[in-house]
Design an enzyme around this catalytic site. Structure first.
Site, PDB file in Angstrom:
ATOM      1  N   ALA A  38     -15.580 -11.748 -30.880  1.00 43.81           N
ATOM      2  CA  ALA A  38     -16.263 -10.648 -30.214  1.00 43.81           C
ATOM      3  C   ALA A  38     -15.852 -10.616 -28.751  1.00 43.81           C
ATOM      4  O   ALA A  38     -15.092 -11.468 -28.288  1.00 43.81           O
ATOM      5  CB  ALA A  38     -17.771 -10.834 -30.320  1.00 43.81           C
ATOM      6  N   ASN A  39     -16.357  -9.636 -28.031  1.00 48.57           N
ATOM      7  CA  ASN A  39     -16.185  -9.657 -26.586  1.00 48.57           C
ATOM      8  C   ASN A  39     -17.486  -9.205 -25.936  1.00 48.57           C
ATOM      9  O   ASN A  39     -18.377  -8.687 -26.590  1.00 48.57           O
ATOM     10  CB  ASN A  39     -14.982  -8.817 -26.149  1.00 48.57           C
ATOM     11  CG  ASN A  39     -15.190  -7.363 -26.441  1.00 48.57           C
ATOM     12  OD1 ASN A  39     -16.056  -6.724 -25.880  1.00 48.57           O
ATOM     13  ND2 ASN A  39     -14.381  -6.822 -27.341  1.00 48.57           N
ATOM     14  N   ARG A  40     -17.583  -9.438 -24.637  1.00 45.35           N
ATOM     15  CA  ARG A  40     -18.878  -9.313 -23.974  1.00 45.35           C
ATOM     16  C   ARG A  40     -19.256  -7.904 -23.551  1.00 45.35           C
ATOM     17  O   ARG A  40     -20.221  -7.716 -22.810  1.00 45.35           O
ATOM     18  CB  ARG A  40     -18.926 -10.245 -22.751  1.00 45.35           C
ATOM     19  CG  ARG A  40     -18.793 -11.706 -23.131  1.00 45.35           C
ATOM     20  CD  ARG A  40     -18.984 -12.656 -21.976  1.00 45.35           C
ATOM     21  NE  ARG A  40     -18.500 -13.975 -22.323  1.00 45.35           N
ATOM     22  CZ  ARG A  40     -19.178 -14.853 -23.060  1.00 45.35           C
ATOM     23  NH1 ARG A  40     -20.376 -14.556 -23.489  1.00 45.35           N
ATOM     24  NH2 ARG A  40     -18.659 -16.021 -23.362  1.00 45.35           N
TER      25      ARG A  40
END
Lengths: 229, 229
Positions: A38-40
């Site tokens: 995932a990414n933030r």
């Protein structure tokens, strides 16, 4: 929100009659049924941009990954999880007058995601092979027919922001890049404020740090100028 | 919730005077400042277990990764992000009478997470090296002095649930394993129901599918029996 929805219903605003695509949020790329990369990205800035464009009268199609913030009201919302699904949703939304690609799309996916949970083996970490995801911004920017009149990309950088974002604009072929510094020290990723630099063919224009809603309104106004001048 | 908090204040219930640690939620393992590896644990089951133990009078220390559900009220909550941080928080919480390890801890982390955003290179995906995370359940289960009287692990499996969970109990050295089938088809991961199998030295005991709160209450009652008999 309700006022914005009513204004759209009434067909008011400089963008009335214009169709705009906004992508937002992160993508999740599955490793196996329980793990993913995932990414933030919280989706906050993309959501604010969609809302601001709708407030100017645009018909907005909002394609969002699994974001932390709820999607805006008063527009078509397409929820996706992976970069490939986002790419497909973008294709389905075209043609549009402008495309704003605010989503933080994973560059890579796991080449063969397992349909069973991967087990720790005596040899340690199972080998993961990666495959490159479709480059949505580059593909749309290079469309030979039906390219949106304005293609806006986003660049979240942690160092050499203007240099990296200017290079990204050239590499992708988009008209504008909205660049920002997402180093943890800035508190921008996941926060309510943003400090962006707009990269266009006139160079780099640094905007003061302000709320994400204010950034969105300013960007939407610029998009309206570009589409109607 | 409020009633439970009041009961705890009054020191009632079979677990009053007992100190119990519960871990819950996923861990996030950073790749670089914007990307991370996650898992789909919502934290719902672990949170329900902590609440049920507190309702029986236990002093609960709740160590949670970045979960979807809010942490329970009326207890000490320690928020962490990575497996290493969770391991440190568990050490700080010991000694306890019982430890319930419901968190979905990442087996691996990226060996050298980058402090700058990784760039797509001409060679494609930057090589990621993985390192094994601390095995919290195994370490606590094998403590020579100060081991909790009862150590309960969780096993989220997608196939051969009893076989995998029984093997996990032997490998980790914990007393019980609460096993469940998290295949996407079951709808358990992220859902409100659970169907668990309790693995102990008496074998595998299959519980009917029920709400996660009901699973938690049944497990808390069993823990109270084990600690007080």
């Amino acid at each position: 929100e309700i006022v914005a929805a009513i204004e759209v219903e009434l067909g008011q605003g400089p963008l009335s009659g214009r169709r705009v695509l906004v992508t937002s949020g992160p993508t999740h790329e599955p490793i196996d049924p329980v793990r993913y990369i995932a990414n933030r990205s919280s989706g906050a800035q993309g959501t604010a941009v969609a809302r601001a464009l709708a407030a100017l009268g645009a018909e907005v199609i909002f394609v969002t990954g699994p974001a932390d913030v709820p999607p805006p009201l008063g527009m078509q919302v397409v929820k996706v999880e992976t970069a490939q699904q986002m790419s497909d949703a973008v294709d389905a939304a075209l043609p549009v007058d402008a495309g704003v690609f605010a989503a933080a799309v994973a560059d890579w996916r796991v080449a063969r995601a397992s349909d069973k949970k991967l087990k720790k083996s005596r040899d340690g970490m199972p080998a993961l092979e990666f495959a490159e995801n479709p480059d949505i911004l580059k593909r749309v920017s290079h469309m030979e027919t039906g390219r949106p009149a304005l293609v806006v990309g986003f660049a979240a950088e942690t160092d050499n922001v203007v240099e990296h974002a200017t290079a990204k604009r050239g590499r992708k072929g988009c008209d504008w890049i909205v660049a920002n510094d997402v180093s943890p020290a800035t508190g921008i990723m996941g926060g309510s404020e943003n400090a962006v630099i707009l990269i266009s063919d006139s160079g780099a224009e640094e905007w003061p740090r302000m709320g994400k809603d204010a950034v969105a309104e300013r960007l939407a106004a610029r998009i309206a100028d570009a589409l109607t001048s």
